[in-house]
Write an enzyme that holds these catalytic residues in place. Structure first.
Site, PDB file in Angstrom:
ATOM      1  N   HIS A 267       4.383   6.608  -3.966  1.00 37.01           N
ATOM      2  CA  HIS A 267       3.646   7.549  -3.116  1.00 37.01           C
ATOM      3  C   HIS A 267       2.882   8.568  -3.976  1.00 37.01           C
ATOM      4  CE1 HIS A 267       3.166  10.105   0.582  1.00 37.01           C
ATOM      5  NE2 HIS A 267       3.086  11.049  -0.341  1.00 37.01           N
ATOM      6  N   GLU A 268       3.587   9.198  -4.898  1.00 41.96           N
ATOM      7  CA  GLU A 268       2.926  10.216  -5.719  1.00 41.96           C
ATOM      8  C   GLU A 268       1.866   9.587  -6.611  1.00 41.96           C
ATOM      9  OE1 GLU A 268       3.302  13.065  -4.741  1.00 41.96           O
ATOM     10  OE2 GLU A 268       5.180  12.873  -3.635  1.00 41.96           O
ATOM     11  N   HIS A 271      -1.418   9.562  -4.876  1.00 40.42           N
ATOM     12  CA  HIS A 271      -2.111  10.855  -5.012  1.00 40.42           C
ATOM     13  C   HIS A 271      -2.753  10.960  -6.399  1.00 40.42           C
ATOM     14  CE1 HIS A 271      -0.877  12.614  -1.223  1.00 40.42           C
ATOM     15  NE2 HIS A 271       0.410  12.517  -1.489  1.00 40.42           N
ATOM     16  N   GLU A 297      -3.524  11.753   1.683  1.00 38.35           N
ATOM     17  CA  GLU A 297      -2.312  11.080   2.147  1.00 38.35           C
ATOM     18  C   GLU A 297      -2.593   9.601   2.448  1.00 38.35           C
ATOM     19  OE1 GLU A 297       0.259  12.827   1.695  1.00 38.35           O
ATOM     20  OE2 GLU A 297       1.873  11.777   2.729  1.00 38.35           O
TER      21      GLU A 297
HETATM   22 ZN    ZN Z   1       1.909  12.815  -0.048  1.00 40.11          ZN
END
Ligand code: ZN
Length: 504
Positions: A267-268, A271, A297
């Site tokens: 997830h990170e 980003h 996101e």
């Molecule tokens: Zn996030």
């Protein structure tokens, strides 16, 4: 004074302000990752000082004069050029930053700091009444904040705009009501077959140093390099950066549960890839970041869920994982795929699975609007929360700590923030459809451990633009439509969970 020189002056000033904002990022990263706790009081002062300097520099009348002087120059440039985009975005930021009186900003900061502490104590004691006066002050300040802007017909629009520029409450209501209609029955059907999926293989003894090695091996496939990235443990995972050549990811490990570190780091990384892919021509400008929280996101959710919780990726990664954790030797791909996609309606948003997550957010969005409009009195908030948890997710909330007090956002004054989480998930599916159409053999590439073609496509179509365009303009560029559309997301969720739970 000729215009290009004036433009250079503006760019120089904005570069200095950008440097200060990156100093704040670094101070904040350091606090979360390496600073001993004793540094906290002084660090709060340091961050406030740097933030105040940046705000003063940016809101000075000189910036306003530069923007006025550059109006004709902006008109002479192509809309899509870096120059026109920089002036346009700066004017938008400047208008917003100077609309709110300094006194009100100060009051919001002061109340947020008090409310943050009150919230932490109230949550520890599961005592909503102790937090209520602070929440009331926060909501009252939000109303004063909204009044600083021209009326839009819906006060919530102003709050939403702070996090997702251009998004209107009415649009979110439409999107969320479609989503709710589609997934409430799906969740109920899945819950009836709860035992159909066993995630036992993800629980056991997983030494943290080996978890780290596995996560890093995955991140490297996604585009992480030692020369430009870092990866550290922390309590509340996040991604940050100080420049395009310094991207920092964090994750959280549990020695008895493999999933949080694996999917948290993916997830990170999503980003991080967004920020890393911004055009170098935008470095040290306010355009050098993602265009909005929702679009950001969409990138983290895509790498975490559409890539990371997909079969194709694990056809490649599972054999690697088994080398690190021999106890997984007998686990086949199907068992593992089902385990990482287990659905379990629960109380806590940050622990929610991919399917139920959206409803945690829909509920908060509905309550925020009702609090702001006054149709819901704060005395009735916990009960309204609990009733909706029961109706959307079928769970009984035992106490306020696991109910209305679980998130920090409202105490910090972040009202209008939650919707961006789900907008991101929805948009991730829209972008995914386009990526798959452009690269039909994407999944076959994943099976070979090849993830860079997806990253390159995202960079070319989305990442490189940074904040040159509004979220809607950006969405138009990637998907061909500027509307957030629930269809692809609902189709994806329905197909995936219908198959896993044998519902059809
Ligand atoms: Zn996030």
């Amino acid at each position: 004074m000729n215009v290009p020189q004036r433009y250079d002056e503006l760019k120089t000033r904005l570069a200095e302000i950008h440097d200060l904002s990156k100093v704040t990022s670094l101070l904040s990263w350091d606090q979360a990752v390496t600073m001993p706790p004793g540094g906290a009081p002084a660090r709060a002062e340091q961050m406030a000082t740097v933030g105040r300097l940046a705000h003063e520099l940016f809101t000075s009348p000189e910036i306003g004069r530069m923007l006025d002087d550059l109006a004709a120059y902006e008109q002479s440039l192509p809309y899509e050029s870096d120059g026109a985009s920089l002036i346009r975005a700066t004017r938008y930021d400047y208008d917003r930053a100077t609309k709110v009186p300094t006194e009100l900003r100060g009051e919001m900061t002061r109340v947020a700091s008090l409310a943050r502490n009150a919230w932490a104590a109230a949550r520890a004691n599961s005592d909503f009444a102790a937090f209520k006066p602070f929440l009331q002050q926060t909501i009252d300040l939000k109303k004063r904040y909204v009044d600083c802007y021209a009326p839009t017909g819906d006060p919530y629009d102003v709050l939403l705009d702070e996090f997702e520029r251009g998004m209107k409450s009415a649009e979110v209501r439409r999107i969320f009501s479609e989503l709710k209609q589609a997934i409430v029955p799906l969740i109920a059907a899945v819950a009836e077959r709860g035992e159909a999926v066993d995630d036992g293989c993800l629980h056991g003894d997983f030494p943290i140093d080996r978890q780290r090695d596995v996560c890093l091996a995955i991140l490297r496939r996604f585009g992480y390099t030692d020369g430009e990235w870092r990866f550290d443990p922390t309590a509340h995972p996040f991604a940050s950066n100080t420049s395009l050549g310094d991207i920092r990811l964090t994750t959280r490990y549990y020695a008895d549960n493999l999933a949080p570190s694996l999917f948290g780091s993916m997830h990170e990384c999503g980003h991080g890839l967004y920020e890393h892919g911004i055009s170098p021509s935008l470095e040290r400008t306010p355009l050098c970041r993602g265009t909005s929280l929702g679009v950001h996101e969409s990138q983290s959710r895509m790498w975490e869920n559409l890539v990371g919780r997909g079969r194709a990726a694990w056809r490649f990664f599972l054999p690697e994982l088994k080398k690190a954790f021999p106890q997984l030797g007998q686990v086949d791909l199907e068992t593992f795929y089902r385990a990482i996609n287990k659905v379990q309606p629960g109380l806590i948003r940050v622990e929610a699975d991919e399917l139920t997550y959206g409803l945690h957010v829909v509920l908060r969005f509905e309550l925020e609007q009702e609090m702001l409009s006054g149709t819901l009195a704060l005395d009735d908030l916990p009960e309204a929360w609990n009733a909706r948890m029961k109706s959307y997710l079928g769970v009984d909330v035992p106490d306020a700590a696991r109910g209305v007090l679980q998130d920090v956002h409202w105490s910090l004054g972040y009202v209008g923030y939650f919707p961006t989480y789900v907008i991101g998930s929805i948009v991730s599916a829209q972008i995914w459809e386009k990526a798959v159409a452009a690269m039909p053999d994407l999944e076959r590439q994943f099976e070979q451990g090849e993830f860079l073609p997806l990253r390159e496509w995202l960079r070319e179509n989305l990442h490189r633009h940074g904040r040159k365009f509004t979220p809607k303009e950006t969405l138009q560029k990637v998907t061909g439509s500027d509307a957030v559309q629930v269809g692809p997301y609902v189709k994806y969720l329905t197909a995936k969970f219908t198959e896993i739970y044998g519902l059809s």
